[in-house]
Design a protein around this motif. Structure first.
Motif, PDB file in Angstrom:
ATOM      1  N   SER A 141      -3.922   5.545  48.991  1.00  0.00           N
ATOM      2  CA  SER A 141      -4.206   3.941  47.752  1.00  0.00           C
ATOM      3  C   SER A 141      -3.251   2.990  47.648  1.00  0.00           C
ATOM      4  CB  SER A 141      -3.707   5.305  46.815  1.00  0.00           C
ATOM      5  OG  SER A 141      -4.268   6.265  46.242  1.00  0.00           O
ATOM      6  N   MET A 142      -2.680   2.845  48.553  1.00  0.00           N
ATOM      7  CA  MET A 142      -1.482   1.786  48.524  1.00  0.00           C
ATOM      8  C   MET A 142      -2.884   0.708  49.322  1.00  0.00           C
ATOM      9  SD  MET A 142       1.913   2.353  49.571  1.00  0.00           S
ATOM     10  CE  MET A 142       1.674   3.422  50.673  1.00  0.00           C
ATOM     11  N   PRO A 143      -2.666  -0.397  48.721  1.00  0.00           N
ATOM     12  CA  PRO A 143      -3.413  -1.697  49.224  1.00  0.00           C
ATOM     13  C   PRO A 143      -2.528  -2.523  50.408  1.00  0.00           C
ATOM     14  CG  PRO A 143      -3.514  -2.038  46.778  1.00  0.00           C
ATOM     15  CD  PRO A 143      -2.431  -1.232  47.074  1.00  0.00           C
ATOM     16  N   LEU A 149       3.749  -6.322  53.220  1.00  0.00           N
ATOM     17  CA  LEU A 149       4.713  -7.737  52.546  1.00  0.00           C
ATOM     18  C   LEU A 149       6.117  -6.649  51.913  1.00  0.00           C
ATOM     19  CD1 LEU A 149       2.109  -9.937  50.097  1.00  0.00           C
ATOM     20  CD2 LEU A 149       3.783 -10.521  52.318  1.00  0.00           C
ATOM     21  N   MET A 150       5.105  -5.405  51.863  1.00  0.00           N
ATOM     22  CA  MET A 150       6.643  -4.839  51.276  1.00  0.00           C
ATOM     23  C   MET A 150       7.665  -4.413  52.416  1.00  0.00           C
ATOM     24  SD  MET A 150       6.455  -4.682  48.326  1.00  0.00           S
ATOM     25  CE  MET A 150       6.143  -6.315  48.349  1.00  0.00           C
ATOM     26  N   THR A 207       1.724  -0.431  60.141  1.00  0.00           N
ATOM     27  CA  THR A 207       0.967  -1.307  58.174  1.00  0.00           C
ATOM     28  C   THR A 207      -0.927  -1.018  58.144  1.00  0.00           C
ATOM     29  OG1 THR A 207       2.330  -2.584  57.680  1.00  0.00           O
ATOM     30  CG2 THR A 207      -0.086  -3.653  56.636  1.00  0.00           C
ATOM     31  N   LEU A 208      -0.576  -1.432  59.474  1.00  0.00           N
ATOM     32  CA  LEU A 208      -2.403  -1.357  59.737  1.00  0.00           C
ATOM     33  C   LEU A 208      -2.511   0.158  60.005  1.00  0.00           C
ATOM     34  CD1 LEU A 208      -5.256  -2.864  60.298  1.00  0.00           C
ATOM     35  CD2 LEU A 208      -4.771  -2.717  62.949  1.00  0.00           C
ATOM     36  N   GLY A 209      -2.193   1.194  60.381  1.00  0.00           N
ATOM     37  CA  GLY A 209      -2.887   2.690  60.209  1.00  0.00           C
ATOM     38  C   GLY A 209      -2.087   3.050  59.421  1.00  0.00           C
ATOM     39  N   THR A 210      -1.900   2.652  58.315  1.00  0.00           N
ATOM     40  CA  THR A 210      -0.879   3.815  56.964  1.00  0.00           C
ATOM     41  C   THR A 210      -2.546   4.611  56.744  1.00  0.00           C
ATOM     42  OG1 THR A 210       0.528   2.789  56.572  1.00  0.00           O
ATOM     43  CG2 THR A 210      -1.055   3.829  55.079  1.00  0.00           C
ATOM     44  N   VAL A 275      -8.017  -8.367  59.762  1.00  0.00           N
ATOM     45  CA  VAL A 275      -7.809  -9.929  59.426  1.00  0.00           C
ATOM     46  C   VAL A 275      -6.393  -9.214  58.851  1.00  0.00           C
ATOM     47  CG1 VAL A 275      -8.916 -11.291  58.053  1.00  0.00           C
ATOM     48  CG2 VAL A 275     -10.554  -9.726  59.407  1.00  0.00           C
ATOM     49  N   ILE A 276      -6.432  -8.196  57.284  1.00  0.00           N
ATOM     50  CA  ILE A 276      -5.516  -8.577  56.236  1.00  0.00           C
ATOM     51  C   ILE A 276      -4.268  -8.641  56.764  1.00  0.00           C
ATOM     52  CG2 ILE A 276      -3.917  -7.798  54.256  1.00  0.00           C
ATOM     53  CD1 ILE A 276      -7.090  -6.926  53.754  1.00  0.00           C
ATOM     54  N   THR A 277      -3.820  -7.607  57.933  1.00  0.00           N
ATOM     55  CA  THR A 277      -2.985  -6.926  58.218  1.00  0.00           C
ATOM     56  C   THR A 277      -2.654  -8.341  59.514  1.00  0.00           C
ATOM     57  OG1 THR A 277      -3.335  -4.708  58.744  1.00  0.00           O
ATOM     58  CG2 THR A 277      -1.987  -5.657  60.039  1.00  0.00           C
ATOM     59  N   GLU A 278      -3.629  -8.763  60.333  1.00  0.00           N
ATOM     60  CA  GLU A 278      -3.026  -9.648  61.048  1.00  0.00           C
ATOM     61  C   GLU A 278      -2.897 -10.695  60.907  1.00  0.00           C
ATOM     62  OE1 GLU A 278      -6.186  -8.839  64.604  1.00  0.00           O
ATOM     63  OE2 GLU A 278      -6.361 -11.322  64.051  1.00  0.00           O
ATOM     64  N   THR A 279      -3.068 -11.768  59.220  1.00  0.00           N
ATOM     65  CA  THR A 279      -3.180 -12.377  58.446  1.00  0.00           C
ATOM     66  C   THR A 279      -1.466 -12.301  57.948  1.00  0.00           C
ATOM     67  OG1 THR A 279      -5.268 -13.340  58.078  1.00  0.00           O
ATOM     68  CG2 THR A 279      -3.535 -14.011  56.983  1.00  0.00           C
ATOM     69  N   ILE A 280      -0.912 -11.493  57.990  1.00  0.00           N
ATOM     70  CA  ILE A 280      -0.150 -10.885  57.086  1.00  0.00           C
ATOM     71  C   ILE A 280       0.955 -11.134  57.948  1.00  0.00           C
ATOM     72  CG2 ILE A 280       2.087  -9.300  55.917  1.00  0.00           C
ATOM     73  CD1 ILE A 280      -0.968  -8.677  54.246  1.00  0.00           C
ATOM     74  N   PHE A 281       0.922 -10.890  59.156  1.00  0.00           N
ATOM     75  CA  PHE A 281       1.988 -10.744  60.083  1.00  0.00           C
ATOM     76  C   PHE A 281       1.372 -11.911  60.886  1.00  0.00           C
ATOM     77  CE2 PHE A 281       2.258  -6.542  58.407  1.00  0.00           C
ATOM     78  CZ  PHE A 281       3.626  -6.367  58.031  1.00  0.00           C
ATOM     79  N   ALA A 282       1.110 -12.791  60.792  1.00  0.00           N
ATOM     80  CA  ALA A 282       0.952 -14.270  61.766  1.00  0.00           C
ATOM     81  C   ALA A 282       0.218 -13.424  63.372  1.00  0.00           C
ATOM     82  CB  ALA A 282       1.746 -14.740  61.941  1.00  0.00           C
ATOM     83  N   TRP A 283      -0.450 -12.943  63.305  1.00  0.00           N
ATOM     84  CA  TRP A 283      -0.904 -11.462  64.653  1.00  0.00           C
ATOM     85  C   TRP A 283      -2.050 -11.967  65.494  1.00  0.00           C
ATOM     86  CZ3 TRP A 283       2.399  -8.474  67.063  1.00  0.00           C
ATOM     87  CH2 TRP A 283       1.267  -7.651  67.924  1.00  0.00           C
ATOM     88  N   PRO A 284      -2.095 -13.063  67.377  1.00  0.00           N
ATOM     89  CA  PRO A 284      -2.852 -14.393  67.121  1.00  0.00           C
ATOM     90  C   PRO A 284      -4.058 -13.273  67.757  1.00  0.00           C
ATOM     91  CG  PRO A 284      -1.315 -14.052  68.388  1.00  0.00           C
ATOM     92  CD  PRO A 284      -0.604 -12.674  67.641  1.00  0.00           C
ATOM     93  N   GLY A 285      -5.049 -12.966  66.527  1.00  0.00           N
ATOM     94  CA  GLY A 285      -5.806 -11.572  67.146  1.00  0.00           C
ATOM     95  C   GLY A 285      -7.422 -12.150  66.726  1.00  0.00           C
TER      96      GLY A 285
END
Length: 337
Positions: A141-143, A149-150, A207-210, A275-285
């Motif tokens: 359920s969690m976005p 961010l949390m 985050t990505l694996g949740t 995309v979202i996870t890499e953007t939040i954590f500035a992951w260069p993927g």
């Protein structure tokens, strides 16, 4: 088995061709002119027209498609409109980061999800069952953007336990062999860099694996509960076998086929949906790179990135099909007949 794998590989060709054509048409119908975006709003009409001619955007759509397909046959994904670098080079530079993040996230999701599902199924109706399913429902359920961010706010800002972004601390250097920092640091026997790479992977991996973790846990529970009702499982119980042997040796293998389907689908979704996870954590993927390509209307980059994700998705499904045949002899015999 070899013939079956070759047939599946052969079927990938028309599927990937359809994806290429579909993505090519979709990105060209998106509002916005890449030449205008590259030059800025103050560019004159003559400058925009000249740049469109240089990029080949002034040609008919079917001509552009034909040239792009001919380039693909030759192994050329074209050049980025924004950086003017080869799209293949850009993807090769960024794909290892996405692959490493995805694999770690999937290993975490599979490990925790399968164990949680087995515990819930073997303790149906217990506190552990309700707790496991409640946590998995919360994970679904969690976005992702809110969760990421949390996690950063608590684990990085408040507690200072993990870094906010990046793959490696700036004062460390790993000689690149595969582009996968965990493997490259092991090859270099640099244990400090290895620990630092793991340290940077924890938060984005969690985050990505949740979501896949929650999906796998619920599917494992549901599938295992169905298998535990089968006659051969009741026979195993009647023989006096231990719970561990009955569940892991007799029940889980047959219950794992639908779970494997979910794992393969989730793995493909992670490759294309980071995309979202890499953007939040500035992951260069690849995910973050694709997002920037969409913003700048970089058609060639978007097409190359989507094609890579589609290819990986298809290969993952192929591996899953091969594992089906290994897990269930009925599938294997049906494929050979």
């Amino acid at each position: 088995m070899g013939v079956y794998i070759l047939k599946r590989l052969f079927l990938l060709v028309p599927m990937l061709l359809g994806i290429v054509v579909l993505v090519f048409l979709m990105v060209h119908f998106v509002p916005g002119d890449p030449a205008q975006v590259m030059l800025g709003e103050r560019a004159s009409a003559e400058q925009v027209a000249e740049l469109r001619k240089q990029l080949g955007l002034d040609q008919e759509l079917h001509v552009q498609l034909g040239l792009y397909l001919w380039g693909l046959v030759q192994g050329d994904l074209g050049r980025s409109f924004k950086s003017h670098a080869k799209v293949s080079s850009e993807l090769l530079a960024r794909f290892p980061a996405t692959l490493e993040l995805t694999v770690i996230s999937m290993l975490l999701a599979c490990g925790v999800g399968i164990i949680a599902g087995v515990i819930s199924a073997s303790r149906k109706g217990s506190v552990m069952d309700y707790l496991g399913m409640t946590v998995s429902l919360a994970g679904l359920s969690m976005p992702i953007f809110w969760l990421g961010l949390m996690i950063i706010l608590v684990m990085s800002v408040f507690l200072g336990l993990f870094p906010v972004s990046g793959r490696l601390s700036t004062h460390l250097f790993i000689p690149e062999v595969t582009g996968l920092y965990l493997i490259d640091s092991l090859l270099a026997r640099d244990w400090r860099a290895f620990g630092d790479a793991v340290w940077h992977l924890v938060l984005p991996g969690l985050t990505l694996g949740t979501v896949p973790m929650a999906v796998i846990a619920r599917m494992t529970r549901s599938s295992l509960l169905d298998v535990l009702k089968e006659d051969y499982v009741r026979t195993a119980w009647a023989k006096g076998l231990s719970e561990r042997i009955v569940i892991f040796r007799h029940a889980l293998k047959n219950a794992f086929i639908p779970v494997l389907t979910v794992i393969s689908l989730q793995f493909g979704f992670l490759l294309g949906g980071a995309v979202i996870t890499e953007t939040i954590f500035a992951w260069p993927g690849v995910g973050r790179w694709l997002l920037l390509a969409v913003y700048s209307r970089d058609f060639r980059a978007v097409q190359g990135g989507v094609l890579l994700v589609a290819l990986m998705f298809a290969l993952i499904n192929l591996i899953a099909d091969v594992m089906y045949a290994w897990l269930d002899p009925r599938i294997r015999h049906r494929n050979y007949s």
